[in-house]
Design an enzyme around this catalytic site. Structure first.
Site, PDB file in Angstrom:
ATOM      1  N   ARG A  53      40.547  38.759  42.493  1.00 42.60           N
ATOM      2  CA  ARG A  53      40.524  37.302  42.592  1.00 42.60           C
ATOM      3  C   ARG A  53      41.600  36.619  41.748  1.00 42.60           C
ATOM      4  NH1 ARG A  53      36.049  34.374  43.617  1.00 42.60           N
ATOM      5  NH2 ARG A  53      34.719  36.177  43.173  1.00 42.60           N
ATOM      6  N   CYS A  84      27.453  26.837  64.194  1.00 37.82           N
ATOM      7  CA  CYS A  84      26.169  26.175  64.452  1.00 37.82           C
ATOM      8  C   CYS A  84      25.173  26.457  63.334  1.00 37.82           C
ATOM      9  CB  CYS A  84      25.612  26.641  65.781  1.00 37.82           C
ATOM     10  SG  CYS A  84      26.754  26.281  67.109  1.00 37.82           S
TER      11      CYS A  84
HETATM   12  C1  LIG Z   1      34.034  47.587  41.428  1.00 39.01           C
HETATM   13  C2  LIG Z   1      34.801  46.332  41.562  1.00 39.01           C
HETATM   14  N1  LIG Z   1      35.995  46.246  40.958  1.00 39.01           N
HETATM   15  C3  LIG Z   1      36.751  45.134  41.063  1.00 39.01           C
HETATM   16  C4  LIG Z   1      36.318  44.044  41.781  1.00 39.01           C
HETATM   17  C5  LIG Z   1      37.220  42.865  41.882  1.00 39.01           C
HETATM   18  O1  LIG Z   1      36.704  41.719  41.299  1.00 39.01           O
HETATM   19  P1  LIG Z   1      37.618  40.447  41.177  1.00 39.01           P
HETATM   20  O2  LIG Z   1      38.179  40.156  42.509  1.00 39.01           O
HETATM   21  O3  LIG Z   1      36.729  39.373  40.710  1.00 39.01           O
HETATM   22  O4  LIG Z   1      38.666  40.743  40.172  1.00 39.01           O
HETATM   23  C6  LIG Z   1      35.075  44.075  42.395  1.00 39.01           C
HETATM   24  C7  LIG Z   1      34.579  42.915  43.134  1.00 39.01           C
HETATM   25  O5  LIG Z   1      33.545  42.876  43.707  1.00 39.01           O
HETATM   26  C8  LIG Z   1      34.300  45.259  42.300  1.00 39.01           C
HETATM   27  O6  LIG Z   1      33.116  45.362  42.892  1.00 39.01           O
END
Ligand SMILES: Cc1ncc(COP(=O)(O)O)c(C=O)c1O
Length: 567
Positions: free
Chosen positions: A407, A486
């Site tokens: 993210r 919907c």
């Molecule tokens: C095991 C694991 N690592 C990394 C991530 C990545 O998280 P982020 O996108 O918040 O950095 C996730 C997200 O669900 C995850 O489950």
């Protein structure tokens, strides 16, 4: 027959390569030493002088010196492993004292309004929409790579392997971009694994997490002969999946999974490298659907059980159980959950090592937040200042640190463009009905997530000075911005003060790069959106819009899709 996985060069998750010995049983970690020596001195280290990090480094060095004087009297090597680490840290501090602060103000993204028109890296996004249509995700490579670089710099003192979480945005072009910057990959299914392979990235840089890995998925990750794409004729760099090596690490989530992995590795004739995903029972203070490190969550095994798992599987000829993994949830807006979890995990690492097992990997997961509002996420240095000092002692003794961000790298690098189909006034308010909603971006419906939504073209004074939950400006009208699905859950945002729009206008949904396209669906039989990448002033379609025919009949029924590009 495939040989055992090696720990050769080139992988971002590889650790010390040299096993040259000095005093007694300590290998000289030449690769680690080089990595530490080549650290680019950044703000974290600069600020470390006189800061808690500086204090920890000093403490660490003092402990090393004390240990050394009590032990290595007879060592004929000029520098033993620990002395070398201490020396390099000292060099870092000295270099920091004479290196100017290299930081630049953190930039949320490269989407901005000029003359009332939204641009991505200088490209007017309405031009993209007029060629590609809507809904379309538009990504900025400058934003993505800028975030990557700043994250890597903030954590440089521990030289982490940064494994991009493919689930956040799996477009192969995005994968190629981050791989080019030095990233490995975090995958959670054989689909994501093959996606990474198709992007041309080396398998050795892949870590495989996920609470429900199937045996066939493990086999594909260990040996390309078991890939679902084997025999399909698909080639990458002239090679089918059959010839590829095993992935770098499995993040194993239970003892039963270790049994299955051991069995799969036996069948493949390889040794599977693994870390154990532990659940430290720490509250990441995020949405309950995306909290993963509390004991009531299904992820990982109880931290207290980790030593026993090492005792049971540590000597397996088919497993190389190398360390621990955690992922606490997402998004996390403070370093506190990380430091609390690390505190608990470091105690267990000591226990595991006291029991005679070697730990050389620690994966601190992903989860660092993104700016859904301008400036809402602490800087990477804020995280690093608290986390790095806890990791430095491990790094000093040869443990490779891994991270799995998704993210924080890609969220702000993407906007979703949608077109207004209708504006209707009801007794419940003004509904701006767009041509996509939760089918393209489910986060508001699923997590009550905030996304700043704004027209792509605005009048005088209406370009937002900052993206905030309380926008200000002349002539804003409260609106519910909704999609065509919907369900009443299908809204990007409600009661939202926004410049008035009309049928046909374009809207941008900001910070939509992470968990946007990767969670998009064809619910209600709306085809998947297109994806466009803007890179240094030009743009290209990196995934064509799905056609109704492809959605209903499969892509084979449709022939090649045209790709729009312009300079
Ligand atoms: C095991 C694991 N690592 C990394 C991530 C990545 O998280 P982020 O996108 O918040 O950095 C996730 C997200 O669900 C995850 O489950």
């Amino acid at each position: 027959m495939i040989s055992s996985p090696t720990r050769g060069a080139g992988s971002p998750i590889r650790g010390p390569a040299s096993t040259a010995r000095c005093c007694g049983a300590h290998p000289t970690p030449s690769r680690q030493a080089r990595a530490i020596a080549s650290i680019r001195i950044d703000r974290v280290v600069l600020q470390s002088i006189g800061s808690p990090l500086g204090a920890r480094v000093t403490e660490f060095r003092a402990a090393l010196c004390a240990r050394r004087s009590g032990r290595a009297q007879g060592c004929r090597e000029e520098m033993c492993r620990e002395e070398r680490a201490a020396k390099l840290i000292e060099q870092c501090i000295l270099a920091a004292a004479i290196t100017p602060d290299p930081t630049e103000p953190p930039r949320m993204d490269d989407f901005s309004y000029t003359n009332g028109r939204l641009h991505a890296e200088g490209v007017p996004v309405d031009e993209i929409a007029s060629k590609v249509g809507t809904p379309t995700f538009v990504y900025s490579s400058a934003t993505l790579l800028g975030h990557y670089r700043r994250l890597a710099e903030a954590f440089a003192p521990v030289d982490p392997a940064i494994c991009f979480a493919v689930k956040s945005c799996g477009n192969p072009e995005i994968c190629r971009l981050v791989a080019g910057a030095g990233a490995g990959f975090d995958v959670v299914s054989v689909g994501e694994l093959e996606r990474v392979w198709l992007s041309g990235a080396p398998m050795s840089g892949v870590v495989f997490a996920g609470v429900g890995k199937r045996r066939d998925e493990m086999l594909a990750a260990l040996d390309g002969r078991f890939s679902p794409l084997a025999g399909s004729g698909v080639k990458v760099n002239g090679m089918g999946p059959e010839g590829r090596g095993p992935i770098g690490l499995f993040n194993v989530e239970s003892e039963q999974e270790l049994e299955v992995l051991e069995d799969a590795a036996r069948e493949a004739g390889v040794v599977a490298s693994a870390t154990l995903r532990v659940n430290p029972d720490v509250d990441a203070k995020t949405h309950r659907h995306t909290t993963t490190g509390k004991r009531e969550n299904k992820l990982g095994i109880d931290l207290a059980r980790a030593p026993a798992a090492f005792d049971r599987f540590g000597d397996s000829p088919h497993l190389n159980l190398r360390g621990l993994h955690m992922h606490l949830g997402s998004p996390i807006y403070s370093p506190d959950p990380y430091t609390e979890a690390l505190k608990r995990i470091l105690i267990r690492i000591d226990e595991i090592e006291r029991n005679g097992h070697r730990i050389d990997r620690l994966n601190i997961g992903g989860g660092i937040g993104a700016d859904y509002e301008t400036g809402s996420t602490p800087s990477y240095s804020t995280y690093a200042e608290r986390i790095v000092p806890m990791l430095l002692p491990l790094v000093g003794r040869g443990v490779k640190i891994l991270m799995e961000p998704g993210r924080t790298l890609i969220a702000n690098a993407g906007v979703l463009l949608v077109r207004v189909e209708y504006v209707k006034e009801t007794s419940g308010g003004r509904f701006v009905v767009c041509d996509a909603g939760m089918n393209a971006l489910i986060r508001p419906a699923l997590y009550d997530a905030f996304h700043f939504v704004w027209p792509v073209r605005v009048g005088e004074g209406q370009a937002p000075a900052r993206r905030s939950k309380k926008p200000e400006g002349p002539g804003l009208v409260p609106s519910h911005v909704v999609g065509p699905i919907c369900e009443s859950a299908d809204a990007f945002i409600r009661d939202w003060p926004m410049p008035p729009v009309e049928r046909g206008d374009l809207l941008a949904v900001f910070s939509a790069g992470a968990y946007g396209m990767s969670m998009a669906s064809t619910y209600n039989d709306h085809p998947l959106p297109a994806e466009v990448l803007v890179d240094k002033g030009s743009w290209r379609t990196i995934r064509a819009r799905q056609s109704v025919a492809a959605m209903l009949l499969g892509p084979e029924a449709c022939g090649p899709q045209p790709a729009e590009t312009t300079a």
